[in-house]
Design a protein around this motif. Sequence first.
Motif, PDB file in Angstrom:
ATOM      1  N   THR A 155       0.835  -1.198   0.000  1.00 47.31           N
ATOM      2  CA  THR A 155       0.000   0.000   0.000  1.00 47.31           C
ATOM      3  C   THR A 155       0.875   1.256   0.000  1.00 47.31           C
ATOM      4  O   THR A 155       2.092   1.178   0.218  1.00 47.31           O
ATOM      5  CB  THR A 155      -0.921   0.018   1.229  1.00 47.31           C
ATOM      6  N   MET A 156       0.258   2.396  -0.197  1.00 51.27           N
ATOM      7  CA  MET A 156       1.027   3.636  -0.280  1.00 51.27           C
ATOM      8  C   MET A 156       1.737   3.957   1.033  1.00 51.27           C
ATOM      9  O   MET A 156       2.908   4.335   1.039  1.00 51.27           O
ATOM     10  CB  MET A 156       0.108   4.793  -0.680  1.00 51.27           C
ATOM     11  N   VAL A 157       1.032   3.798   2.150  1.00 51.05           N
ATOM     12  CA  VAL A 157       1.639   4.115   3.444  1.00 51.05           C
ATOM     13  C   VAL A 157       2.784   3.150   3.751  1.00 51.05           C
ATOM     14  O   VAL A 157       3.834   3.559   4.272  1.00 51.05           O
ATOM     15  CB  VAL A 157       0.581   4.075   4.557  1.00 51.05           C
ATOM     16  N   TYR A 158       2.586   1.880   3.419  1.00 51.41           N
ATOM     17  CA  TYR A 158       3.652   0.903   3.644  1.00 51.41           C
ATOM     18  C   TYR A 158       4.851   1.196   2.739  1.00 51.41           C
ATOM     19  O   TYR A 158       6.006   1.032   3.140  1.00 51.41           O
ATOM     20  CB  TYR A 158       3.123  -0.508   3.395  1.00 51.41           C
ATOM     21  N   TYR A 159       4.601   1.650   1.527  1.00 48.19           N
ATOM     22  CA  TYR A 159       5.695   1.987   0.614  1.00 48.19           C
ATOM     23  C   TYR A 159       6.449   3.219   1.116  1.00 48.19           C
ATOM     24  O   TYR A 159       7.673   3.305   0.976  1.00 48.19           O
ATOM     25  CB  TYR A 159       5.148   2.214  -0.793  1.00 48.19           C
ATOM     26  N   ILE A 160       5.729   4.167   1.682  1.00 53.64           N
ATOM     27  CA  ILE A 160       6.390   5.336   2.292  1.00 53.64           C
ATOM     28  C   ILE A 160       7.322   4.886   3.410  1.00 53.64           C
ATOM     29  O   ILE A 160       8.474   5.323   3.505  1.00 53.64           O
ATOM     30  CB  ILE A 160       5.334   6.325   2.836  1.00 53.64           C
ATOM     31  N   TYR A 161       6.817   3.985   4.261  1.00 58.75           N
ATOM     32  CA  TYR A 161       7.641   3.457   5.365  1.00 58.75           C
ATOM     33  C   TYR A 161       8.854   2.695   4.823  1.00 58.75           C
ATOM     34  O   TYR A 161       9.974   2.877   5.306  1.00 58.75           O
ATOM     35  CB  TYR A 161       6.790   2.530   6.239  1.00 58.75           C
ATOM     36  N   GLN A 162       8.632   1.851   3.835  1.00 62.35           N
ATOM     37  CA  GLN A 162       9.713   1.014   3.312  1.00 62.35           C
ATOM     38  C   GLN A 162      10.816   1.854   2.668  1.00 62.35           C
ATOM     39  O   GLN A 162      12.006   1.627   2.914  1.00 62.35           O
ATOM     40  CB  GLN A 162       9.155   0.022   2.293  1.00 62.35           C
ATOM     41  N   THR A 163      10.435   2.820   1.854  1.00 57.50           N
ATOM     42  CA  THR A 163      11.448   3.647   1.188  1.00 57.50           C
ATOM     43  C   THR A 163      12.151   4.575   2.166  1.00 57.50           C
ATOM     44  O   THR A 163      13.342   4.858   2.016  1.00 57.50           O
ATOM     45  CB  THR A 163      10.817   4.493   0.062  1.00 57.50           C
ATOM     46  N   THR A 190      -1.799  14.905  -0.623  1.00 55.16           N
ATOM     47  CA  THR A 190      -2.602  15.663  -1.597  1.00 55.16           C
ATOM     48  C   THR A 190      -3.834  14.879  -2.020  1.00 55.16           C
ATOM     49  O   THR A 190      -4.935  15.434  -2.131  1.00 55.16           O
ATOM     50  CB  THR A 190      -1.740  15.996  -2.830  1.00 55.16           C
ATOM     51  N   MET A 191      -3.657  13.578  -2.257  1.00 54.96           N
ATOM     52  CA  MET A 191      -4.784  12.728  -2.646  1.00 54.96           C
ATOM     53  C   MET A 191      -5.850  12.700  -1.559  1.00 54.96           C
ATOM     54  O   MET A 191      -7.044  12.851  -1.842  1.00 54.96           O
ATOM     55  CB  MET A 191      -4.284  11.308  -2.931  1.00 54.96           C
ATOM     56  N   ILE A 192      -5.428  12.520  -0.312  1.00 49.67           N
ATOM     57  CA  ILE A 192      -6.378  12.484   0.810  1.00 49.67           C
ATOM     58  C   ILE A 192      -7.100  13.817   0.937  1.00 49.67           C
ATOM     59  O   ILE A 192      -8.310  13.875   1.172  1.00 49.67           O
ATOM     60  CB  ILE A 192      -5.651  12.157   2.133  1.00 49.67           C
ATOM     61  N   GLY A 193      -6.355  14.911   0.764  1.00 45.45           N
ATOM     62  CA  GLY A 193      -6.976  16.235   0.844  1.00 45.45           C
ATOM     63  C   GLY A 193      -8.033  16.443  -0.225  1.00 45.45           C
ATOM     64  O   GLY A 193      -9.127  16.954   0.058  1.00 45.45           O
ATOM     65  N   LEU A 194      -7.727  16.035  -1.458  1.00 44.56           N
ATOM     66  CA  LEU A 194      -8.689  16.185  -2.559  1.00 44.56           C
ATOM     67  C   LEU A 194      -9.933  15.331  -2.332  1.00 44.56           C
ATOM     68  O   LEU A 194     -11.065  15.770  -2.588  1.00 44.56           O
ATOM     69  CB  LEU A 194      -8.025  15.807  -3.881  1.00 44.56           C
ATOM     70  N   ILE A 195      -9.726  14.103  -1.838  1.00 48.52           N
ATOM     71  CA  ILE A 195     -10.863  13.219  -1.558  1.00 48.52           C
ATOM     72  C   ILE A 195     -11.734  13.795  -0.444  1.00 48.52           C
ATOM     73  O   ILE A 195     -12.968  13.764  -0.519  1.00 48.52           O
ATOM     74  CB  ILE A 195     -10.362  11.808  -1.183  1.00 48.52           C
ATOM     75  N   THR A 196     -11.110  14.358   0.571  1.00 47.76           N
ATOM     76  CA  THR A 196     -11.853  14.961   1.691  1.00 47.76           C
ATOM     77  C   THR A 196     -12.671  16.154   1.215  1.00 47.76           C
ATOM     78  O   THR A 196     -13.844  16.314   1.594  1.00 47.76           O
ATOM     79  CB  THR A 196     -10.880  15.398   2.800  1.00 47.76           C
ATOM     80  N   ILE A 197     -12.067  17.000   0.387  1.00 49.27           N
ATOM     81  CA  ILE A 197     -12.787  18.163  -0.151  1.00 49.27           C
ATOM     82  C   ILE A 197     -13.973  17.719  -0.995  1.00 49.27           C
ATOM     83  O   ILE A 197     -15.075  18.268  -0.887  1.00 49.27           O
ATOM     84  CB  ILE A 197     -11.829  19.049  -0.977  1.00 49.27           C
ATOM     85  N   ALA A 198     -13.755  16.702  -1.830  1.00 45.11           N
ATOM     86  CA  ALA A 198     -14.843  16.191  -2.676  1.00 45.11           C
ATOM     87  C   ALA A 198     -15.969  15.610  -1.834  1.00 45.11           C
ATOM     88  O   ALA A 198     -17.156  15.817  -2.127  1.00 45.11           O
ATOM     89  CB  ALA A 198     -14.289  15.118  -3.622  1.00 45.11           C
ATOM     90  N   GLN A 199     -15.615  14.894  -0.775  1.00 43.98           N
ATOM     91  CA  GLN A 199     -16.631  14.321   0.109  1.00 43.98           C
ATOM     92  C   GLN A 199     -17.459  15.407   0.775  1.00 43.98           C
ATOM     93  O   GLN A 199     -18.688  15.320   0.843  1.00 43.98           O
ATOM     94  CB  GLN A 199     -15.968  13.455   1.179  1.00 43.98           C
ATOM     95  N   ARG A 200     -16.778  16.419   1.278  1.00 48.88           N
ATOM     96  CA  ARG A 200     -17.506  17.513   1.941  1.00 48.88           C
ATOM     97  C   ARG A 200     -18.461  18.211   0.974  1.00 48.88           C
ATOM     98  O   ARG A 200     -19.591  18.547   1.340  1.00 48.88           O
ATOM     99  CB  ARG A 200     -16.519  18.524   2.507  1.00 48.88           C
ATOM    100  N   LYS A 201     -18.004  18.397  -0.248  1.00 53.48           N
ATOM    101  CA  LYS A 201     -18.848  19.048  -1.236  1.00 53.48           C
ATOM    102  C   LYS A 201     -20.067  18.194  -1.567  1.00 53.48           C
ATOM    103  O   LYS A 201     -21.192  18.693  -1.634  1.00 53.48           O
ATOM    104  CB  LYS A 201     -18.046  19.325  -2.510  1.00 53.48           C
ATOM    105  N   LEU A 202     -19.843  16.881  -1.723  1.00 51.55           N
ATOM    106  CA  LEU A 202     -20.959  15.974  -2.020  1.00 51.55           C
ATOM    107  C   LEU A 202     -21.939  15.905  -0.875  1.00 51.55           C
ATOM    108  O   LEU A 202     -23.170  15.882  -1.104  1.00 51.55           O
ATOM    109  CB  LEU A 202     -20.416  14.579  -2.334  1.00 51.55           C
ATOM    110  N   VAL A 203     -21.439  15.887   0.337  1.00 51.44           N
ATOM    111  CA  VAL A 203     -22.319  15.827   1.509  1.00 51.44           C
ATOM    112  C   VAL A 203     -23.148  17.093   1.619  1.00 51.44           C
ATOM    113  O   VAL A 203     -24.342  17.060   1.889  1.00 51.44           O
ATOM    114  CB  VAL A 203     -21.497  15.604   2.797  1.00 51.44           C
TER     115      VAL A 203
END
Length: 292
Positions: free
Chosen positions: A248-256, A275-288
């Motif tokens: 996963t991305m977080v595991y790859y961050i740890y590994q590298t 950045t990805m998490i931020g964009l997803i959060t903004i999109a969720q808030r807008k949809l809600v």
Amino acid sequence: MQQKSSLKETLVGYSFLSPALILLIIFLVIPVGMVFYYAFTDYYLLTPDARQFIGLDNFKRLLGDPVFIKSIWNTAKFVLWIIPVQLGAALGMALIINKKRKGNMFFKVAFFAPVVMSLVVISILWLYLLNPNEGLINTLLAKIGIASQPFLTSPKQAMYTIVFVSAWQGAGYQMLLFLGGMQNIPQDVYEAAEIDGFSKFQQFRYITLPLLKPTAIFVLLTTLISAFKLIVQPMVMTQGGPMGSTMTMVYYIYQTGFTDRLVGYSSSIALIFTTMIGLITIAQRKLVKEDD
């Protein structure tokens, strides 16, 4: 005189806030700033003084990194599966213990017990249970005539197995949230529905689900954010394998960053992930908001 009093109140307010602000700066603002800076350098952990500014080279390298691209797909795959599985299990368990009956306390403890256990302990426990040769799960499958399954040693089954283990461990927390939402629904509404001839399924569809919507949105958001941070289960159970199927991305961050010691490169991955998490959060808030 009034200005002095207002200034005094402001200083008192800031004095109460200062411990939290100092901790916020030390443990959030400064680390985020360091990650942003290191993402544009070739910082190697064992030679920190030799780091140089390299611009966008780390990000260009990521575009051709097959492990990074696969980690994005694996993370998305986990998120897309864990949301319906875990929330569905949590809602089902909440429905089971929502009715007053004997043994409810036992079910509440049994359903919630995995939540308070360490993820490392849970992962090791399931690692033994899912052992393809001597694991309890395959032993039980053999008793009913099903062939032994590879589970964590199969690139096709490993991620789905981690989804199941993660849902089993975390559904109890979402269950309590759903249960709290259900118990806040007035019983008068159900009594009126029974008088009108509503079946149990119709009550669930037209009363429980609509009135449970605010709770469901909160549960969805918290589960989604938590799912993106998957690291412990693949780290303990598969080490990102087999064939990178659980990296996963977080595991790859740890590994590298900590195994390969490529701090600059791992910082660039972390910056993209944030950045990805931020964009997803903004999109969720807008949809809600639009849905409301």
